[in-house]
Design a protein around this motif. Structure first.
Motif, PDB file in Angstrom:
ATOM      1  N   VAL A  85      -5.870  -6.603  11.801  1.00 55.61           N
ATOM      2  CA  VAL A  85      -5.343  -5.821  10.684  1.00 55.61           C
ATOM      3  C   VAL A  85      -4.420  -4.741  11.232  1.00 55.61           C
ATOM      4  N   PHE A  86      -3.268  -4.586  10.554  1.00 52.82           N
ATOM      5  CA  PHE A  86      -2.277  -3.587  10.946  1.00 52.82           C
ATOM      6  C   PHE A  86      -1.813  -2.814   9.715  1.00 52.82           C
ATOM      7  N   TRP A  87      -1.469  -1.560   9.900  1.00 51.84           N
ATOM      8  CA  TRP A  87      -0.614  -0.864   8.949  1.00 51.84           C
ATOM      9  C   TRP A  87       0.796  -1.317   9.310  1.00 51.84           C
ATOM     10  N   ALA A  88       1.638  -1.588   8.323  1.00 49.85           N
ATOM     11  CA  ALA A  88       2.965  -2.138   8.622  1.00 49.85           C
ATOM     12  C   ALA A  88       4.023  -1.570   7.680  1.00 49.85           C
ATOM     13  N   ILE A  92       0.849  -1.182   0.000  1.00 52.62           N
ATOM     14  CA  ILE A  92       0.000   0.000   0.000  1.00 52.62           C
ATOM     15  C   ILE A  92       0.887   1.234   0.000  1.00 52.62           C
ATOM     16  N   ARG A  93       0.372   2.323  -0.523  1.00 56.69           N
ATOM     17  CA  ARG A  93       1.105   3.600  -0.511  1.00 56.69           C
ATOM     18  C   ARG A  93       0.564   4.484   0.606  1.00 56.69           C
ATOM     19  N   PRO A  94       1.415   5.332   1.168  1.00 55.68           N
ATOM     20  CA  PRO A  94       0.937   6.269   2.186  1.00 55.68           C
ATOM     21  C   PRO A  94      -0.257   7.070   1.652  1.00 55.68           C
ATOM     22  N   PHE A 102       8.809  -7.331   9.189  1.00 54.78           N
ATOM     23  CA  PHE A 102       8.191  -6.027   9.396  1.00 54.78           C
ATOM     24  C   PHE A 102       8.755  -5.362  10.644  1.00 54.78           C
ATOM     25  N   GLY A 103       8.834  -4.062  10.591  1.00 58.35           N
ATOM     26  CA  GLY A 103       9.273  -3.268  11.733  1.00 58.35           C
ATOM     27  C   GLY A 103       8.059  -2.639  12.386  1.00 58.35           C
ATOM     28  N   GLU A 104       7.892  -1.364  12.176  1.00 57.32           N
ATOM     29  CA  GLU A 104       6.799  -0.621  12.785  1.00 57.32           C
ATOM     30  C   GLU A 104       5.447  -1.145  12.309  1.00 57.32           C
ATOM     31  N   THR A 105       4.516  -1.283  13.245  1.00 55.19           N
ATOM     32  CA  THR A 105       3.141  -1.631  12.915  1.00 55.19           C
ATOM     33  C   THR A 105       2.207  -0.751  13.735  1.00 55.19           C
ATOM     34  N   GLN A 106       1.021  -0.547  13.205  1.00 57.99           N
ATOM     35  CA  GLN A 106      -0.020   0.178  13.930  1.00 57.99           C
ATOM     36  C   GLN A 106      -1.310  -0.615  13.805  1.00 57.99           C
ATOM     37  N   ALA A 155      -3.381   4.882   5.020  1.00 59.15           N
ATOM     38  CA  ALA A 155      -2.070   4.403   5.454  1.00 59.15           C
ATOM     39  C   ALA A 155      -1.191   5.572   5.903  1.00 59.15           C
ATOM     40  N   PRO A 156      -0.525   5.432   7.055  1.00 56.60           N
ATOM     41  CA  PRO A 156       0.400   6.464   7.511  1.00 56.60           C
ATOM     42  C   PRO A 156       1.574   6.629   6.536  1.00 56.60           C
ATOM     43  N   ALA A 157       2.308   7.726   6.662  1.00 52.69           N
ATOM     44  CA  ALA A 157       3.420   8.038   5.747  1.00 52.69           C
ATOM     45  C   ALA A 157       4.493   6.950   5.733  1.00 52.69           C
ATOM     46  N   TRP A 158       4.684   6.240   6.818  1.00 46.73           N
ATOM     47  CA  TRP A 158       5.737   5.220   6.915  1.00 46.73           C
ATOM     48  C   TRP A 158       5.275   3.836   6.441  1.00 46.73           C
ATOM     49  N   ALA A 159       3.968   3.627   6.243  1.00 45.34           N
ATOM     50  CA  ALA A 159       3.433   2.290   5.943  1.00 45.34           C
ATOM     51  C   ALA A 159       3.751   1.851   4.516  1.00 45.34           C
TER      52      ALA A 159
END
Length: 132
Positions: free
Chosen positions: A43-46, A16-18, A59-63, A100-104
């Protein structure tokens, strides 16, 4: 030993794109000697960090975005059931972002079978997703 209480998680990831939203749908059924759950589809943004030598994404950061808990009664999960997720259909009080957040880099769907007994089988079919 695999069985009730072990941390077995099955993951599905889609790029996915931010700023994009997503929709996803899948069919599932559960079989085995029991207990059959519940199973949590989360479900997570990752953000993907790398792919290892075996082709497994790391994966690193997830939300956290949201989850659905399946019924635990065998009669309720023996037949195929459909799950749908849509990032734009959240209640206005939800804390999860609709885009999606900027980092996802991915939407990550996990199926946690921690409450399922030994010998439980999770079947998935017609898994699909789309961006919005």
């Amino acid at each position: 030993e695999v069985g009730g209480g072990t941390e077995f998680t099955f993951n599905l990831a889609a790029p996915i794109r931010p700023g994009q939203g997503f929709g996803a749908a899948l069919w599932y059924r559960v079989d085995g000697p029991g207990p059959l759950g519940p199973i949590w589809f989360q479900v997570f943004w990752a953000r993907q960090l790398a792919t290892d030598a075996h082709g497994v994404m790391r994966f690193g950061e997830t939300q956290f975005w949201g989850e659905v808990q399946t019924p635990a009664a065998a009669a309720e999960v023996a037949e195929w059931r459909e799950l749908r997720f849509n990032s734009r259909s959240l209640d206005h009080t939800a804390a999860a972002p609709q885009e999606a957040p900027a980092w996802a880099t991915h939407v990550l769907i996990t199926a946690s079978m921690v409450a399922a007994g030994a010998g439980t089988e999770l079947f998935l079919a017609d898994v699909g997703g789309w961006t919005m």
